[in-house]
Motif scaffolding. Structure first.
Motif, short mmCIF file in Angstrom:
data_model
loop_
_atom_site.label_atom_id
_atom_site.label_comp_id
_atom_site.label_asym_id
_atom_site.label_seq_id
_atom_site.Cartn_x
_atom_site.Cartn_y
_atom_site.Cartn_z
N PHE A 94 0.83 -1.19 0.00
CA PHE A 94 0.00 0.00 0.00
C PHE A 94 0.86 1.25 0.00
O PHE A 94 1.95 1.27 0.56
CB PHE A 94 -0.90 0.00 1.24
CG PHE A 94 -1.89 -1.12 1.24
CD1 PHE A 94 -3.13 -0.96 0.67
CD2 PHE A 94 -1.56 -2.35 1.79
CE1 PHE A 94 -4.05 -2.00 0.67
CE2 PHE A 94 -2.47 -3.39 1.79
CZ PHE A 94 -3.72 -3.22 1.22
N ASP B 213 -2.58 5.10 -2.44
CA ASP B 213 -3.40 5.75 -1.44
C ASP B 213 -4.20 6.89 -2.07
O ASP B 213 -3.66 7.68 -2.83
CB ASP B 213 -2.41 6.25 -0.37
CG ASP B 213 -2.80 7.49 0.32
OD1 ASP B 213 -3.94 7.54 0.80
OD2 ASP B 213 -1.98 8.42 0.38
N TYR C 31 -7.89 2.83 -0.74
CA TYR C 31 -6.75 2.53 -1.60
C TYR C 31 -7.31 2.03 -2.93
O TYR C 31 -8.29 1.29 -2.95
CB TYR C 31 -5.89 1.42 -1.01
CG TYR C 31 -5.09 1.81 0.20
CD1 TYR C 31 -3.89 2.49 0.06
CD2 TYR C 31 -5.50 1.47 1.48
CE1 TYR C 31 -3.13 2.84 1.15
CE2 TYR C 31 -4.74 1.81 2.58
CZ TYR C 31 -3.55 2.49 2.42
OH TYR C 31 -2.80 2.83 3.50
N TYR D 14 -1.30 -1.10 -4.33
CA TYR D 14 -2.37 -0.10 -4.19
C TYR D 14 -1.78 1.27 -3.96
O TYR D 14 -0.75 1.43 -3.32
CB TYR D 14 -3.27 -0.46 -3.00
CG TYR D 14 -4.18 -1.63 -3.29
CD1 TYR D 14 -5.45 -1.43 -3.81
CD2 TYR D 14 -3.76 -2.92 -3.06
CE1 TYR D 14 -6.27 -2.50 -4.09
CE2 TYR D 14 -4.57 -4.00 -3.34
CZ TYR D 14 -5.83 -3.78 -3.85
OH TYR D 14 -6.65 -4.84 -4.14
#
Length: 97
Positions: free
Chosen positions: A20, A74, A54, A72
């Motif tokens: 992430f 943000d 996300y 992913y």
């Protein structure tokens, strides 16, 4: 969303690794999401309240093709939904406008 933190190097059946961008999970290497296929968006709770979204950027792999990893980006806090016309009229009545 339920989430899994995998410390074994292999996610549980029905899950895949994910990385992430910034946000609540930015430091978590080994976090897993349902898949494959990876969900296009993941909504997670923020420690201070509210939610964080996300969005899927790409799906690649670790060093092995059978080890998919979802990456992913943000997108920041989820904005509050806009007020409906009825809610606006209630606020206007309450403030005397």
């Amino acid at each position: 969303m339920e989430d899994v933190f995998d410390t074994t190097g292999r996610p549980p059946h029905g899950w895949m690794h994910a990385l992430f961008g910034t946000g609540p999970y930015s430091e978590d290497v080994g976090r897993c999401v349902p898949g494959p296929p990876a969900p296009e968006t993941i909504t997670v709770p923020r420690p201070e309240g509210g939610e964080h979204v996300y969005r899927l950027v790409t799906v690649g792999s670790w060093s092995a093709p059978d080890g998919p990893i979802a990456v992913y980006n943000d997108t920041g806090p989820v904005p509050q939904p806009p007020l409906s016309e009825l809610e606006k009229s209630w606020l206007n009545r309450r403030t005397g406008q």
